[in-house]
Design a protein around this motif. Sequence first.
Motif, PDB file in Angstrom:
ATOM      1  N   MET A  21       8.080  -2.832 -23.056  1.00  0.00           N
ATOM      2  CA  MET A  21       8.587  -1.714 -22.269  1.00  0.00           C
ATOM      3  C   MET A  21       9.941  -1.297 -22.858  1.00  0.00           C
ATOM      4  SD  MET A  21       8.260  -0.692 -18.384  1.00  0.00           S
ATOM      5  CE  MET A  21       6.693  -1.432 -18.496  1.00  0.00           C
ATOM      6  N   PRO A  22      10.177   0.023 -22.989  1.00  0.00           N
ATOM      7  CA  PRO A  22      11.452   0.473 -23.564  1.00  0.00           C
ATOM      8  C   PRO A  22      12.634   0.095 -22.677  1.00  0.00           C
ATOM      9  CG  PRO A  22      10.156   2.338 -22.730  1.00  0.00           C
ATOM     10  CD  PRO A  22       9.304   1.118 -22.616  1.00  0.00           C
ATOM     11  N   ALA A  23      13.805  -0.064 -23.319  1.00  0.00           N
ATOM     12  CA  ALA A  23      15.012  -0.430 -22.571  1.00  0.00           C
ATOM     13  C   ALA A  23      15.366   0.646 -21.558  1.00  0.00           C
ATOM     14  CB  ALA A  23      16.170  -0.655 -23.530  1.00  0.00           C
ATOM     15  N   HIS A  24      15.235   1.905 -21.942  1.00  0.00           N
ATOM     16  CA  HIS A  24      15.520   3.004 -21.027  1.00  0.00           C
ATOM     17  C   HIS A  24      14.246   3.805 -20.791  1.00  0.00           C
ATOM     18  CE1 HIS A  24      19.687   2.159 -22.207  1.00  0.00           C
ATOM     19  NE2 HIS A  24      19.986   2.675 -21.033  1.00  0.00           N
ATOM     20  N   SER A  25      14.044   4.161 -19.562  1.00  0.00           N
ATOM     21  CA  SER A  25      12.885   4.974 -19.195  1.00  0.00           C
ATOM     22  C   SER A  25      13.381   6.274 -18.574  1.00  0.00           C
ATOM     23  CB  SER A  25      12.014   4.237 -18.177  1.00  0.00           C
ATOM     24  OG  SER A  25      11.501   3.057 -18.739  1.00  0.00           O
ATOM     25  N   SER A  26      12.650   7.331 -18.827  1.00  0.00           N
ATOM     26  CA  SER A  26      13.008   8.594 -18.193  1.00  0.00           C
ATOM     27  C   SER A  26      12.472   8.600 -16.760  1.00  0.00           C
ATOM     28  CB  SER A  26      12.451   9.780 -18.980  1.00  0.00           C
ATOM     29  OG  SER A  26      11.052   9.770 -18.942  1.00  0.00           O
ATOM     30  N   PHE A  27      13.155   9.343 -15.910  1.00  0.00           N
ATOM     31  CA  PHE A  27      12.707   9.492 -14.529  1.00  0.00           C
ATOM     32  C   PHE A  27      13.039  10.892 -14.052  1.00  0.00           C
ATOM     33  CE2 PHE A  27      17.092   8.018 -14.150  1.00  0.00           C
ATOM     34  CZ  PHE A  27      17.611   8.820 -13.140  1.00  0.00           C
ATOM     35  N   ASP A  28      12.361  11.306 -13.005  1.00  0.00           N
ATOM     36  CA  ASP A  28      12.633  12.568 -12.327  1.00  0.00           C
ATOM     37  C   ASP A  28      13.038  12.237 -10.902  1.00  0.00           C
ATOM     38  OD1 ASP A  28      11.868  14.243 -14.498  1.00  0.00           O
ATOM     39  OD2 ASP A  28       9.767  13.966 -13.961  1.00  0.00           O
ATOM     40  N   TYR A  29      13.912  13.068 -10.355  1.00  0.00           N
ATOM     41  CA  TYR A  29      14.326  12.840  -8.975  1.00  0.00           C
ATOM     42  C   TYR A  29      14.635  14.160  -8.289  1.00  0.00           C
ATOM     43  CZ  TYR A  29      19.221  13.746 -10.151  1.00  0.00           C
ATOM     44  OH  TYR A  29      20.396  14.345 -10.548  1.00  0.00           O
ATOM     45  N   ALA A  30      14.599  14.124  -6.988  1.00  0.00           N
ATOM     46  CA  ALA A  30      14.982  15.269  -6.167  1.00  0.00           C
ATOM     47  C   ALA A  30      15.702  14.749  -4.934  1.00  0.00           C
ATOM     48  CB  ALA A  30      13.762  16.088  -5.759  1.00  0.00           C
ATOM     49  N   VAL A  31      16.695  15.500  -4.489  1.00  0.00           N
ATOM     50  CA  VAL A  31      17.454  15.156  -3.291  1.00  0.00           C
ATOM     51  C   VAL A  31      16.718  15.721  -2.082  1.00  0.00           C
ATOM     52  CG1 VAL A  31      19.652  15.457  -2.085  1.00  0.00           C
ATOM     53  CG2 VAL A  31      19.626  15.117  -4.563  1.00  0.00           C
ATOM     54  N   ILE A  32      16.608  14.909  -1.043  1.00  0.00           N
ATOM     55  CA  ILE A  32      15.973  15.327   0.213  1.00  0.00           C
ATOM     56  C   ILE A  32      17.047  15.931   1.103  1.00  0.00           C
ATOM     57  CG2 ILE A  32      14.654  14.587   2.230  1.00  0.00           C
ATOM     58  CD1 ILE A  32      13.950  12.027   0.490  1.00  0.00           C
ATOM     59  N   ARG A  33      16.740  17.078   1.684  1.00  0.00           N
ATOM     60  CA  ARG A  33      17.696  17.790   2.528  1.00  0.00           C
ATOM     61  C   ARG A  33      17.110  18.036   3.908  1.00  0.00           C
ATOM     62  NH1 ARG A  33      18.736  22.637  -1.834  1.00  0.00           N
ATOM     63  NH2 ARG A  33      20.011  21.434  -3.285  1.00  0.00           N
ATOM     64  N   VAL A  34      17.978  18.000   4.907  1.00  0.00           N
ATOM     65  CA  VAL A  34      17.612  18.470   6.244  1.00  0.00           C
ATOM     66  C   VAL A  34      18.268  19.840   6.399  1.00  0.00           C
ATOM     67  CG1 VAL A  34      17.841  18.122   8.735  1.00  0.00           C
ATOM     68  CG2 VAL A  34      17.364  16.175   7.251  1.00  0.00           C
ATOM     69  N   VAL A  35      17.439  20.815   6.714  1.00  0.00           N
ATOM     70  CA  VAL A  35      17.884  22.197   6.893  1.00  0.00           C
ATOM     71  C   VAL A  35      17.562  22.556   8.353  1.00  0.00           C
ATOM     72  CG1 VAL A  35      17.717  24.568   6.012  1.00  0.00           C
ATOM     73  CG2 VAL A  35      17.193  22.623   4.500  1.00  0.00           C
ATOM     74  N   PRO A  36      18.494  22.297   9.266  1.00  0.00           N
ATOM     75  CA  PRO A  36      18.185  22.450  10.696  1.00  0.00           C
ATOM     76  C   PRO A  36      17.736  23.861  11.088  1.00  0.00           C
ATOM     77  CG  PRO A  36      20.290  21.344  10.406  1.00  0.00           C
ATOM     78  CD  PRO A  36      19.856  21.822   9.061  1.00  0.00           C
ATOM     79  N   ARG A  37      18.391  24.879  10.527  1.00  0.00           N
ATOM     80  CA  ARG A  37      17.987  26.255  10.792  1.00  0.00           C
ATOM     81  C   ARG A  37      17.795  26.937   9.440  1.00  0.00           C
ATOM     82  NH1 ARG A  37      22.187  26.473  15.266  1.00  0.00           N
ATOM     83  NH2 ARG A  37      23.376  27.751  13.829  1.00  0.00           N
ATOM     84  N   VAL A  38      16.550  27.040   9.055  1.00  0.00           N
ATOM     85  CA  VAL A  38      16.193  27.519   7.720  1.00  0.00           C
ATOM     86  C   VAL A  38      16.825  28.871   7.416  1.00  0.00           C
ATOM     87  CG1 VAL A  38      14.260  28.123   6.218  1.00  0.00           C
ATOM     88  CG2 VAL A  38      14.063  26.185   7.771  1.00  0.00           C
ATOM     89  N   GLU A  39      16.893  29.731   8.405  1.00  0.00           N
ATOM     90  CA  GLU A  39      17.432  31.075   8.169  1.00  0.00           C
ATOM     91  C   GLU A  39      18.907  31.056   7.776  1.00  0.00           C
ATOM     92  OE1 GLU A  39      18.062  30.207  12.526  1.00  0.00           O
ATOM     93  OE2 GLU A  39      16.438  29.870  11.104  1.00  0.00           O
ATOM     94  N   ARG A  40      19.626  29.991   8.123  1.00  0.00           N
ATOM     95  CA  ARG A  40      21.053  29.888   7.770  1.00  0.00           C
ATOM     96  C   ARG A  40      21.267  29.243   6.401  1.00  0.00           C
ATOM     97  NH1 ARG A  40      25.048  30.499  11.846  1.00  0.00           N
ATOM     98  NH2 ARG A  40      26.298  29.030  10.653  1.00  0.00           N
ATOM     99  N   GLU A  41      20.265  28.562   5.886  1.00  0.00           N
ATOM    100  CA  GLU A  41      20.313  27.912   4.579  1.00  0.00           C
ATOM    101  C   GLU A  41      21.403  26.849   4.475  1.00  0.00           C
ATOM    102  OE1 GLU A  41      20.278  30.807   1.421  1.00  0.00           O
ATOM    103  OE2 GLU A  41      18.486  31.765   2.220  1.00  0.00           O
ATOM    104  N   GLU A  42      21.826  26.275   5.604  1.00  0.00           N
ATOM    105  CA  GLU A  42      22.788  25.174   5.609  1.00  0.00           C
ATOM    106  C   GLU A  42      21.999  23.869   5.630  1.00  0.00           C
ATOM    107  OE1 GLU A  42      26.271  27.303   8.244  1.00  0.00           O
ATOM    108  OE2 GLU A  42      24.717  26.174   9.269  1.00  0.00           O
ATOM    109  N   PHE A  43      22.506  22.870   4.912  1.00  0.00           N
ATOM    110  CA  PHE A  43      21.761  21.616   4.848  1.00  0.00           C
ATOM    111  C   PHE A  43      22.703  20.446   4.639  1.00  0.00           C
ATOM    112  CE2 PHE A  43      21.941  23.229   0.505  1.00  0.00           C
ATOM    113  CZ  PHE A  43      22.348  22.121  -0.219  1.00  0.00           C
TER     114      PHE A  43
END
Length: 133
Positions: free
Chosen positions: A1-23
């Motif tokens: 197995m290689p010493a370093h492996s690539s990975f993908d990630y995404a941050v999970i957000r809570v958007v209480p009021r979608v129309e306001r786009e605040e999270f």
Amino acid sequence: MPAHSSFDYAVIRVVPRVEREEFINVGVILYCLTRRVLDARVELDERRLLALAPDADVELIRSHLASIPRICAGGKAAGPIGQLPQKERFHWLVAPRSTMLQTGPVHSGLCEEPAKALEHLMDRMVRPPTGKP
């Protein structure tokens, strides 16, 4: 197995009021194909959520957030999506949606250990700063 492996990630957000786009960032999903790892950490800071949305249904949000690590783990307990291969589960989890729970854009990185990379991302993207540089 290689010493370093690539990975993908995404941050999970809570958007209480979608129309306001605040999270607030509440977690991270990490997928490492070469290590066969799909994992997520979720930490909901209720104080921050309620400061943003005093009327937020915290229990409902916690319940929905709890499904993300279950889907990552796969299996029957994760429902029909949990039966999909890891790669397909990752893509389903990070697909754009306009609901209260969303993920940010998918980013890539390199790591030696996916679990350590996930904790590092939680420290940088989700947990409040500790004051250390």
